[in-house]
Design a protein around this motif. Structure first.
Motif, mmCIF file in Angstrom:
data_model
loop_
_atom_site.group_PDB
_atom_site.id
_atom_site.type_symbol
_atom_site.label_atom_id
_atom_site.label_comp_id
_atom_site.label_asym_id
_atom_site.label_seq_id
_atom_site.Cartn_x
_atom_site.Cartn_y
_atom_site.Cartn_z
ATOM 1 N N ALA A 51 0.870 -1.183 0.000
ATOM 2 C CA ALA A 51 0.000 0.000 0.000
ATOM 3 C C ALA A 51 0.906 1.232 0.000
ATOM 4 O O ALA A 51 2.030 1.186 0.521
ATOM 5 C CB ALA A 51 -0.893 -0.001 1.239
ATOM 6 N N PRO A 52 0.453 2.333 -0.578
ATOM 7 C CA PRO A 52 1.296 3.540 -0.643
ATOM 8 C C PRO A 52 1.861 3.977 0.711
ATOM 9 O O PRO A 52 3.029 4.366 0.803
ATOM 10 C CB PRO A 52 0.355 4.599 -1.215
ATOM 11 N N GLU A 53 1.073 3.877 1.768
ATOM 12 C CA GLU A 53 1.560 4.295 3.094
ATOM 13 C C GLU A 53 2.699 3.395 3.571
ATOM 14 O O GLU A 53 3.673 3.861 4.163
ATOM 15 C CB GLU A 53 0.427 4.258 4.133
ATOM 16 N N ARG A 54 2.553 2.105 3.339
ATOM 17 C CA ARG A 54 3.586 1.151 3.765
ATOM 18 C C ARG A 54 4.867 1.350 2.957
ATOM 19 O O ARG A 54 5.968 1.273 3.492
ATOM 20 C CB ARG A 54 3.062 -0.277 3.614
ATOM 21 N N LYS A 56 5.925 4.137 1.712
ATOM 22 C CA LYS A 56 6.574 5.333 2.254
ATOM 23 C C LYS A 56 7.372 5.013 3.507
ATOM 24 O O LYS A 56 8.456 5.560 3.724
ATOM 25 C CB LYS A 56 5.537 6.413 2.539
ATOM 26 N N GLU A 57 6.866 4.114 4.347
ATOM 27 C CA GLU A 57 7.607 3.701 5.551
ATOM 28 C C GLU A 57 8.927 3.052 5.165
ATOM 29 O O GLU A 57 9.968 3.343 5.756
ATOM 30 C CB GLU A 57 6.777 2.730 6.381
ATOM 31 N N GLU A 59 10.569 3.397 2.337
ATOM 32 C CA GLU A 59 11.444 4.381 1.701
ATOM 33 C C GLU A 59 12.055 5.338 2.709
ATOM 34 O O GLU A 59 13.195 5.776 2.541
ATOM 35 C CB GLU A 59 10.678 5.133 0.618
ATOM 36 N N ARG A 60 11.335 5.658 3.761
ATOM 37 C CA ARG A 60 11.869 6.545 4.799
ATOM 38 C C ARG A 60 13.058 5.899 5.501
ATOM 39 O O ARG A 60 14.032 6.558 5.850
ATOM 40 C CB ARG A 60 10.771 6.879 5.815
#
Length: 75
Positions: A51-54, A56-57, A59-60
């Motif tokens: 999912a996009p939110e996951r 981003k985690e 990638e951070r």
């Protein structure tokens, strides 16, 4: 993986790009061969499955290790 790498840590490889089932199997065999005998647990995480939110985690917290490169031409 968070809070630094320790001897009991695992490695998570974030795989970007769309790979079909055959390409994923080939990649999984290559990583298994490369990690064989290292004594380090690992996971292959496919960005396309997140999912996009996951994503981003991941990638951070991304760390580019020396000697690991992106190779978009070979699958």
């Amino acid at each position: 993986a968070r809070e630094g790498f320790k001897s009991h840590s695992e490695v998570e490889f974030l795989v970007r790009g769309g790979l079909d089932t055959q390409a994923r199997a080939k990649l999984e065999r290559a990583v298994a061969a490369a990690m064989h005998g290292a004594g380090i647990a690992y996971d292959l995480i496919y960005a396309a499955d997140l999912a996009p939110e996951r994503l981003k985690e991941f990638e951070r917290d991304l760390v580019q290790a020396p000697g690991i490169r992106e190779n978009r031409d070979q699958t």
